[in-house]
Design a protein around this motif. Structure first.
Motif, PDB file in Angstrom:
ATOM      1  N   UNK A 240       2.236 -17.524  11.250  1.00  6.01           N
ATOM      2  CA  UNK A 240       2.668 -17.400  12.644  1.00  6.01           C
ATOM      3  C   UNK A 240       3.229 -16.025  12.974  1.00  6.01           C
ATOM      4  N   UNK A 241       3.925 -15.431  12.025  1.00  8.05           N
ATOM      5  CA  UNK A 241       4.515 -14.098  12.232  1.00  8.05           C
ATOM      6  C   UNK A 241       4.201 -13.216  11.025  1.00  8.05           C
ATOM      7  N   UNK A 242       2.998 -12.636  11.012  1.00  8.89           N
ATOM      8  CA  UNK A 242       2.640 -11.780   9.877  1.00  8.89           C
ATOM      9  C   UNK A 242       3.527 -10.538   9.824  1.00  8.89           C
ATOM     10  N   UNK A 243       3.918 -10.194   8.603  1.00 10.25           N
ATOM     11  CA  UNK A 243       4.671  -8.956   8.420  1.00 10.25           C
ATOM     12  C   UNK A 243       3.728  -7.769   8.448  1.00 10.25           C
ATOM     13  N   UNK A 244       4.310  -6.589   8.343  1.00 12.23           N
ATOM     14  CA  UNK A 244       3.508  -5.369   8.270  1.00 12.23           C
ATOM     15  C   UNK A 244       3.783  -4.686   6.948  1.00 12.23           C
ATOM     16  N   UNK A 245       2.709  -4.341   6.237  1.00 10.32           N
ATOM     17  CA  UNK A 245       2.795  -3.618   4.983  1.00 10.32           C
ATOM     18  C   UNK A 245       1.857  -2.419   5.066  1.00 10.32           C
ATOM     19  N   UNK A 246       1.966  -1.541   4.082  1.00 13.83           N
ATOM     20  CA  UNK A 246       1.187  -0.314   4.162  1.00 13.83           C
ATOM     21  C   UNK A 246      -0.210  -0.460   3.581  1.00 13.83           C
ATOM     22  N   UNK A 247      -1.077   0.353   4.121  1.00 12.10           N
ATOM     23  CA  UNK A 247      -2.404   0.572   3.580  1.00 12.10           C
ATOM     24  C   UNK A 247      -2.659   2.070   3.668  1.00 12.10           C
ATOM     25  N   UNK A 248      -3.830   2.476   3.241  1.00 15.96           N
ATOM     26  CA  UNK A 248      -4.207   3.885   3.309  1.00 15.96           C
ATOM     27  C   UNK A 248      -5.310   4.063   4.339  1.00 15.96           C
ATOM     28  N   UNK A 249      -5.189   5.151   5.088  1.00 13.48           N
ATOM     29  CA  UNK A 249      -6.183   5.510   6.091  1.00 13.48           C
ATOM     30  C   UNK A 249      -6.710   6.888   5.709  1.00 13.48           C
ATOM     31  N   UNK A 250      -8.019   7.030   5.701  1.00 17.47           N
ATOM     32  CA  UNK A 250      -8.602   8.323   5.333  1.00 17.47           C
ATOM     33  C   UNK A 250      -8.172   9.411   6.303  1.00 17.47           C
TER      34      UNK A 250
END
Length: 189
Positions: free
Chosen positions: A55-65
């Motif tokens: 219902x409330x997804x958290x935010x985590x990091x990813x990589x963007x080119x």
């Protein structure tokens, strides 16, 4: 993970740029702080298990080119039986539950006397169903401030990552990370 991504070897470097910097949660032989080129770290990936829920997804990091960028983190060397054990664990943590794909990248250690090496990294892409994409630091911070998952509050993830950067990479300015941290702290203090 596709076996053709990995070189035939009895040791492997695994690069972490998010929660792996403080919580690898697998056995390794040694670790090094350093960076990879061509990517920037962004809080654009959703997390509906570890730091949020459906219902409330958290935010985590990813990589963007981004050819001009570099991302700092920690590379862990796994050897012998650690290779299979760590990949088994990470494929659940990062791929199955996290929605990340793996890629081999060049890792450059902070210590300039050490050579660069190939490292495995997990990256969430925009075609993932839980990918959230760009938002302003204030919007990301507001989402992080209210989310909680199986391993804790989303804000803990944010603060631990910022602490890692200040402790191990004090000369590196990560404007994206630090602006979200400032906005989140203004909400909770």
């Amino acid at each position: 993970m596709p076996q053709d991504v990995l070189p035939e070897t009895s040791s492997l470097w695994i690069f972490g740029y998010g929660s792996l910097v403080w919580n690898p949660d697998f056995s390794y032989s040694r670790s090094k702080v350093g960076h990879i080129q061509g990517y920037k770290r962004r809080f654009w990936h959703g997390d509906n298990f570890y730091r949020g829920d459906k219902d409330t997804p958290g935010r985590v990091v990813t990589l963007v080119e981004d050819l001009e960028a570099c991302t700092w983190g920690v590379a862990y060397e796994v050897t012998g039986s650690q290779v299979e054990e760590s990949l088994k664990y990470l494929n659940v943590r990062e791929a199955t539950r996290g929605g990340y794909v793996s890629k081999m990248v060049e890792f450059t250690p902070r210590d300039q006397d050490e050579d660069a090496s190939l490292a495995l990294v997990y990256i969430a892409t925009s075609d993932n169903p839980i990918y959230l994409g760009p938002a302003s630091p204030a919007e990301i911070a507001a989402q992080i401030a209210i989310c909680r998952g199986h391993t804790g509050h989303n804000i803990e993830y944010l603060l631990r990552l910022a602490d890692f950067m200040r402790m191990y990479c004090p000369e590196v300015e990560d404007d994206h990370l630090f602006s979200i941290e400032a906005a989140a702290l203004a909400l909770v203090i």
